[in-house]
Scaffold this active site. Structure first.
Site, PDB file in Angstrom:
ATOM      1  N   CYS A   2       0.631  -1.210  -0.005  1.00 42.51           N
ATOM      2  CA  CYS A   2       0.040  -0.118   0.137  1.00 42.51           C
ATOM      3  C   CYS A   2       0.821   1.282   0.091  1.00 42.51           C
ATOM      4  O   CYS A   2       2.034   1.202   0.450  1.00 42.51           O
ATOM      5  CB  CYS A   2      -0.816  -0.054   1.318  1.00 42.51           C
ATOM      6  SG  CYS A   2      -1.750  -1.395   1.431  1.00 42.51           S
ATOM      7  N   ARG A  27       4.787  -0.079  -6.001  1.00 43.52           N
ATOM      8  CA  ARG A  27       4.886  -0.865  -4.602  1.00 43.52           C
ATOM      9  C   ARG A  27       3.871  -2.000  -4.860  1.00 43.52           C
ATOM     10  O   ARG A  27       3.955  -2.963  -4.215  1.00 43.52           O
ATOM     11  CB  ARG A  27       4.456   0.138  -3.546  1.00 43.52           C
ATOM     12  CG  ARG A  27       5.509   0.974  -3.405  1.00 43.52           C
ATOM     13  CD  ARG A  27       5.096   2.022  -2.273  1.00 43.52           C
ATOM     14  NE  ARG A  27       4.922   1.645  -1.182  1.00 43.52           N
ATOM     15  CZ  ARG A  27       5.912   1.540   0.039  1.00 43.52           C
ATOM     16  NH1 ARG A  27       6.937   2.136  -0.264  1.00 43.52           N
ATOM     17  NH2 ARG A  27       5.597   0.774   1.115  1.00 43.52           N
ATOM     18  N   TRP A  75      -3.302  -2.665  -1.301  1.00 45.13           N
ATOM     19  CA  TRP A  75      -3.060  -4.071  -1.527  1.00 45.13           C
ATOM     20  C   TRP A  75      -3.592  -4.919  -0.530  1.00 45.13           C
ATOM     21  O   TRP A  75      -3.406  -4.747   0.768  1.00 45.13           O
ATOM     22  CB  TRP A  75      -1.439  -4.296  -1.432  1.00 45.13           C
ATOM     23  CG  TRP A  75      -0.988  -5.283  -1.971  1.00 45.13           C
ATOM     24  CD1 TRP A  75      -0.468  -5.321  -3.511  1.00 45.13           C
ATOM     25  CD2 TRP A  75      -0.479  -6.474  -1.486  1.00 45.13           C
ATOM     26  NE1 TRP A  75       0.180  -6.601  -3.701  1.00 45.13           N
ATOM     27  CE2 TRP A  75      -0.030  -7.303  -2.630  1.00 45.13           C
ATOM     28  CE3 TRP A  75      -0.480  -7.073  -0.257  1.00 45.13           C
ATOM     29  CZ2 TRP A  75       0.644  -8.655  -2.333  1.00 45.13           C
ATOM     30  CZ3 TRP A  75       0.027  -8.155  -0.089  1.00 45.13           C
ATOM     31  CH2 TRP A  75       0.600  -9.046  -1.053  1.00 45.13           C
ATOM     32  N   ASN A 101      -1.564   2.316   6.030  1.00 47.46           N
ATOM     33  CA  ASN A 101      -0.829   0.736   5.590  1.00 47.46           C
ATOM     34  C   ASN A 101      -0.475  -0.075   6.666  1.00 47.46           C
ATOM     35  O   ASN A 101      -0.196   0.514   7.648  1.00 47.46           O
ATOM     36  CB  ASN A 101       0.312   1.546   5.132  1.00 47.46           C
ATOM     37  CG  ASN A 101       0.443   2.113   3.515  1.00 47.46           C
ATOM     38  OD1 ASN A 101      -0.514   2.242   3.140  1.00 47.46           O
ATOM     39  ND2 ASN A 101       1.626   2.601   3.384  1.00 47.46           N
ATOM     40  N   GLY A 102      -0.568  -1.273   6.612  1.00 54.12           N
ATOM     41  CA  GLY A 102      -0.290  -2.392   7.691  1.00 54.12           C
ATOM     42  C   GLY A 102      -1.542  -3.054   7.921  1.00 54.12           C
ATOM     43  O   GLY A 102      -2.369  -3.067   7.156  1.00 54.12           O
ATOM     44  N   GLU A 481      19.288 -16.754  -7.700  1.00 54.47           N
ATOM     45  CA  GLU A 481      18.793 -15.304  -8.294  1.00 54.47           C
ATOM     46  C   GLU A 481      18.360 -15.448  -9.647  1.00 54.47           C
ATOM     47  O   GLU A 481      17.156 -14.688  -9.904  1.00 54.47           O
ATOM     48  CB  GLU A 481      19.753 -14.442  -7.950  1.00 54.47           C
ATOM     49  CG  GLU A 481      19.343 -12.940  -8.248  1.00 54.47           C
ATOM     50  CD  GLU A 481      18.243 -12.483  -7.489  1.00 54.47           C
ATOM     51  OE1 GLU A 481      17.579 -12.951  -6.641  1.00 54.47           O
ATOM     52  OE2 GLU A 481      17.957 -11.138  -7.960  1.00 54.47           O
ATOM     53  N   LYS A 485      14.444 -14.396 -10.627  1.00 57.28           N
ATOM     54  CA  LYS A 485      13.943 -13.318 -11.566  1.00 57.28           C
ATOM     55  C   LYS A 485      13.294 -13.561 -12.836  1.00 57.28           C
ATOM     56  O   LYS A 485      12.110 -12.951 -13.144  1.00 57.28           O
ATOM     57  CB  LYS A 485      15.589 -12.564 -12.259  1.00 57.28           C
ATOM     58  CG  LYS A 485      16.478 -11.615 -11.361  1.00 57.28           C
ATOM     59  CD  LYS A 485      15.935 -10.552 -11.495  1.00 57.28           C
ATOM     60  CE  LYS A 485      15.155 -10.095  -9.930  1.00 57.28           C
ATOM     61  NZ  LYS A 485      15.387 -10.196  -8.848  1.00 57.28           N
ATOM     62  N   GLU A 488       9.409 -14.587 -11.400  1.00 55.58           N
ATOM     63  CA  GLU A 488       8.496 -13.507 -11.117  1.00 55.58           C
ATOM     64  C   GLU A 488       8.280 -12.567 -12.230  1.00 55.58           C
ATOM     65  O   GLU A 488       7.021 -11.885 -11.905  1.00 55.58           O
ATOM     66  CB  GLU A 488       9.583 -12.660  -9.933  1.00 55.58           C
ATOM     67  CG  GLU A 488      10.631 -11.809 -10.228  1.00 55.58           C
ATOM     68  CD  GLU A 488      11.100 -10.975  -9.114  1.00 55.58           C
ATOM     69  OE1 GLU A 488      10.550 -11.000  -8.193  1.00 55.58           O
ATOM     70  OE2 GLU A 488      12.471 -10.919  -9.037  1.00 55.58           O
ATOM     71  N   HIS A 504      19.534 -36.698  -7.299  1.00 54.80           N
ATOM     72  CA  HIS A 504      18.925 -37.162  -6.209  1.00 54.80           C
ATOM     73  C   HIS A 504      17.487 -36.928  -6.412  1.00 54.80           C
ATOM     74  O   HIS A 504      16.714 -37.082  -5.396  1.00 54.80           O
ATOM     75  CB  HIS A 504      19.374 -36.495  -4.740  1.00 54.80           C
ATOM     76  CG  HIS A 504      20.921 -36.987  -4.703  1.00 54.80           C
ATOM     77  ND1 HIS A 504      21.240 -38.112  -4.229  1.00 54.80           N
ATOM     78  CD2 HIS A 504      21.962 -36.234  -5.077  1.00 54.80           C
ATOM     79  CE1 HIS A 504      22.584 -38.062  -4.145  1.00 54.80           C
ATOM     80  NE2 HIS A 504      22.976 -36.861  -4.539  1.00 54.80           N
ATOM     81  N   LYS A 604       6.477  -4.404  -3.992  1.00 55.17           N
ATOM     82  CA  LYS A 604       7.911  -3.905  -4.071  1.00 55.17           C
ATOM     83  C   LYS A 604       8.355  -4.143  -2.491  1.00 55.17           C
ATOM     84  O   LYS A 604       9.551  -4.346  -2.278  1.00 55.17           O
ATOM     85  CB  LYS A 604       8.034  -2.424  -4.595  1.00 55.17           C
ATOM     86  CG  LYS A 604       9.570  -1.802  -4.411  1.00 55.17           C
ATOM     87  CD  LYS A 604      10.361  -2.720  -5.477  1.00 55.17           C
ATOM     88  CE  LYS A 604      11.806  -2.279  -5.235  1.00 55.17           C
ATOM     89  NZ  LYS A 604      12.759  -3.450  -6.182  1.00 55.17           N
TER      90      LYS A 604
HETATM   91  C1  F6R Z   1      12.942  -9.857  -5.844  1.00 57.05           C
HETATM   92  C2  F6R Z   1      12.671  -9.184  -4.869  1.00 57.05           C
HETATM   93  C3  F6R Z   1      12.294  -9.448  -3.613  1.00 57.05           C
HETATM   94  C4  F6R Z   1      12.943  -8.862  -2.502  1.00 57.05           C
HETATM   95  C5  F6R Z   1      12.561  -9.293  -1.154  1.00 57.05           C
HETATM   96  C6  F6R Z   1      13.139  -8.663   0.132  1.00 57.05           C
HETATM   97  O1  F6R Z   1      13.091  -9.537  -7.295  1.00 57.05           O
HETATM   98  O2  F6R Z   1      12.903  -8.087  -5.014  1.00 57.05           O
HETATM   99  O3  F6R Z   1      12.541 -11.031  -3.419  1.00 57.05           O
HETATM  100  O4  F6R Z   1      14.312  -9.046  -2.490  1.00 57.05           O
HETATM  101  O5  F6R Z   1      11.120  -9.068  -0.771  1.00 57.05           O
HETATM  102  O6  F6R Z   1      12.963  -7.214  -0.270  1.00 57.05           O
HETATM  103  P1  F6R Z   1      13.942  -6.359   0.650  1.00 57.05           P
HETATM  104  O7  F6R Z   1      15.208  -6.355  -0.068  1.00 57.05           O
HETATM  105  O8  F6R Z   1      13.373  -4.882   0.187  1.00 57.05           O
HETATM  106  O9  F6R Z   1      13.962  -6.556   2.161  1.00 57.05           O
END
Ligand code: F6R
Length: 609
Positions: A2, A27, A75, A101-102, A481, A485, A488, A504, A604
């Site tokens: 949010c 976000r 959100w 928010n929250g 990673e 990427k 997602e 395995h 985000k």
């Molecule tokens: C993936 C991504 C998420 C963040 C995760 C942690 O591309 O961005 O997996 O890495 O939500 O977020 P932060 O680093 O803000 O604690």
């Protein structure tokens, strides 16, 4: 997740709110709304879906006139996404509007109480409880009513509050959810993220947990939880608005991938002087460092993947046990932490709720907290004993790229600093790594220049529906990673496996045409990586390999596709290797027509559990 924005001043509020919300779109949200004081009453407009729906409804802001208001992108947590559940939520008389928010954890009990007092509810949200409760306590003094509510609600919240009786003020409240105040001239702002208001002011007050603020046109007064006045200094935000805009690129993600060499320069160069790593304002004494018995790295998602690379590197150069933990697990598992444990929290946003909770748990157990954070003044930064900022600049795309790279660089610098203090690394090795760190941005530029190759491979593979990333050691950490990427943003199912684990179980999934991205950058294990490529190829896999220049020829003989990166010190290979994987994910998602900067269901900054 949010987003909140609020304005009080002499300008038209609605366009400012809509613009601020647009800057928070990244976000993640499912509905949006505003409340503006106009012609003696609060006018509220809310809509499920994209912000454009709300903006059209409001004729771009022209439909509601007024100089004070609050806005929100929601959100959904309590109650499905709908017009009614969108924020602002208003009290029964329509006099008090709240954006939140929250999560209010005890909202159900409070709602029951209010219903028993005859208060009717219209939404399923926890936020409506806050608006109704403020009105329940309101006797003409809004601040006092808010104060009484704060002593009754539990959970995490950032609140923006507007009351039709007092249109010359806005109230802001913060507990465990970010909220900042923007200081202007004859106007003031509140927002959950600097990005929303940077266009108007760079002077920002970071609210602390439990604080309340009253914003008027003329100024801002902050209070503690007991409504005693507290003095706060504004901090200057020194990044430019362009940093939060696309600047000609089609997507923020691509822009941020391309910004990585520059971000690395900012993260690394000021921290190396005369061939020595120098960490600014570093609060850990040499005695403390020599006393560390164990290091935990705690994080979520991509930041956790940085921790995975860090584990291999730090254990190798420090000869200390390093455990990487998912923050969401760490907080509930009774971790073994004491005064000799250094706990490194990694977070781009500095607001991830699980990471924050893990930090508090580690602190409670007596650990020292060092955090690697991008957002200056964020909650995790403020609650840590020592902070190392990544200086990546604002990261807008949901999928992290430049934050990942700079987190890795900062962790490497930290490792070098510790290794020198502990005497676990010879001078020659130290000098070589420092030298290579200085070359990293330029080598990354070379990788980015070769992006057409990666675009070509993306065009070959974008319609696969399952991909495996395999690698050993640092290449395994890198694969985690790369796989995240891809999945997602392109919605292709992908998994990362330590190559040795294939036989395995997982190898049974390899069949004719399965795409396997084989990571083979780590020279020490190159031969083993080759064997794994042969192993999956003989079962029909189509192999796209990533290796270093010196191994191009050998790998080229067996892989179906080949991407190379320049040679560097082994410890730094993931920093270069991640770039082609980011680009591959990006181009694949582009070819599949995905919403790259705002992938479905993702936010985000994950500020709920
Ligand atoms: C993936 C991504 C998420 C963040 C995760 C942690 O591309 O961005 O997996 O890495 O939500 O977020 P932060 O680093 O803000 O604690």
């Amino acid at each position: 997740m949010c987003g909140i924005v609020g304005y009080i001043g002499a300008q038209e509020a609605t366009p400012i709110l809509l613009d601020g919300l647009a800057r928070l779109e990244y976000r993640g949200y499912d509905s949006a709304g505003v409340a503006v004081y106009s012609d003696g009453a609060l006018k509220v407009a809310k809509a499920k879906g994209r912000l454009q729906v709300l903006s059209d409804m409001l004729q771009g802001g022209a439909a509601i006139h007024g100089q004070v208001g609050i806005g929100h992108t929601r959100w959904a947590t309590h109650g499905a996404p709908s017009d009614i559940n969108s924020h602002p939520q208003v009290s029964r008389s329509g006099k008090i509007a709240v954006v939140h928010n929250g999560i209010i954890e005890n909202y159900s009990a409070l709602k029951q109480f209010l219903i028993s007092q005859g208060v009717p509810f219209t939404s399923q949200t926890d936020t409506e409880v806050v608006a109704q409760l403020i009105e329940y306590f309101y006797d003409g003094d809004l601040l006092q009513a808010v104060g009484r509510v704060l002593h009754r609600i539990e959970g995490a919240y950032a609140l923006g509050i507007l009351c039709a009786d007092t249109p010359d003020q806005l109230i802001a409240v913060r507990r465990d959810s970010p909220l900042i105040l923007g200081v202007g001239e004859g106007e003031n702002f509140l927002a959950s993220d600097v990005t929303a208001i940077i266009k108007h002011t760079r002077e920002v007050i970071y609210m602390e947990d439990g604080e309340v603020a009253v914003l008027t046109r003329e100024g801002i007064q902050c209070y503690n939880h007991f409504l005693q006045p507290v003095e706060k200094e504004a901090a200057h935000v020194d990044w430019e608005i362009d940093a939060a805009e696309k600047g000609g690129y089609e997507h923020f993600m691509f822009k941020e991938i391309m910004e990585q060499p520059e971000a690395l320069r900012r993260a690394i160069f000021p921290r190396i002087k005369d061939g020595q790593v120098y960490l600014e304002d570093f609060g850990l004494s040499d005695d403390y460092i020599r006393d560390i018995r164990k290091i935990y790295i705690v994080a979520c998602g991509s930041s956790y993947h940085v921790g995975m690379v860090g584990k291999y590197n730090l254990e190798r150069i420090l000869r200390l046990p390093v455990e990487v933990a998912l923050a969401s697990e760490f907080r509930y598992r009774e971790p073994i932490v004491d005064g000799h444990t250094l706990v490194i929290m990694i977070s781009q946003s500095g607001e991830t709720l699980d990471t924050m909770a893990a930090l508090r748990e580690a602190k409670r157990l007596g650990g020292k907290i060092l955090s690697i954070v991008n957002v200056v003044g964020s909650s995790i930064a403020r609650e840590s004993d020592v902070v190392l900022y990544t200086w990546a600049g604002p990261e807008i795309a949901v999928a992290t790229t430049k934050a990942y790279s700079t987190q890795l660089a900062v962790l490497d610098l930290l490792g070098l600093h510790f290794a020198q203090r502990l005497g676990t690394m010879g001078k020659e090795a130290y000098d070589q790594i420092v030298q290579e760190m200085l070359l990293l941005p330029a080598k990354m530029e070379q990788v980015l220049e070769n992006r057409e190759d990666i675009q070509y491979y993306a065009s070959q593979y974008f319609n696969h529906d399952s991909v495996f990333y395999i690698g050993r050691n640092l290449d395994y950490a890198l694969g985690l990673e790369g796989s995240l990427k891809l999945k997602e943003i392109s919605y292709i199912h992908s998994e990362a496996y330590a190559s040795g684990e294939l036989k395995h179980g997982t190898i049974s999934l390899i069949e004719e045409g399965t795409l396997v991205v084989a990571l083979a950058t780590y020279s020490r294990l190159f031969e083993k990586a080759m064997s794994n490529v042969v192993e999956v190829k003989s079962r029909g896999a189509d192999v796209l390999a990533l290796t270093t220049e010196p191994h191009r020829k050998e790998m080229g003989k067996i892989a179906n596709g080949l991407i190379t990166i320049p040679e560097t010190h082994p410890m730094l290979l993931p920093s270069l290797g991640v770039v082609p994987l980011q680009l591959f994910a990006y181009y694949v998602a582009l070819m599949r027509g995905c919403d790259i900067d705002k992938p479905r269901n993702l936010a985000k900054s994950v500020t709920v559990e």
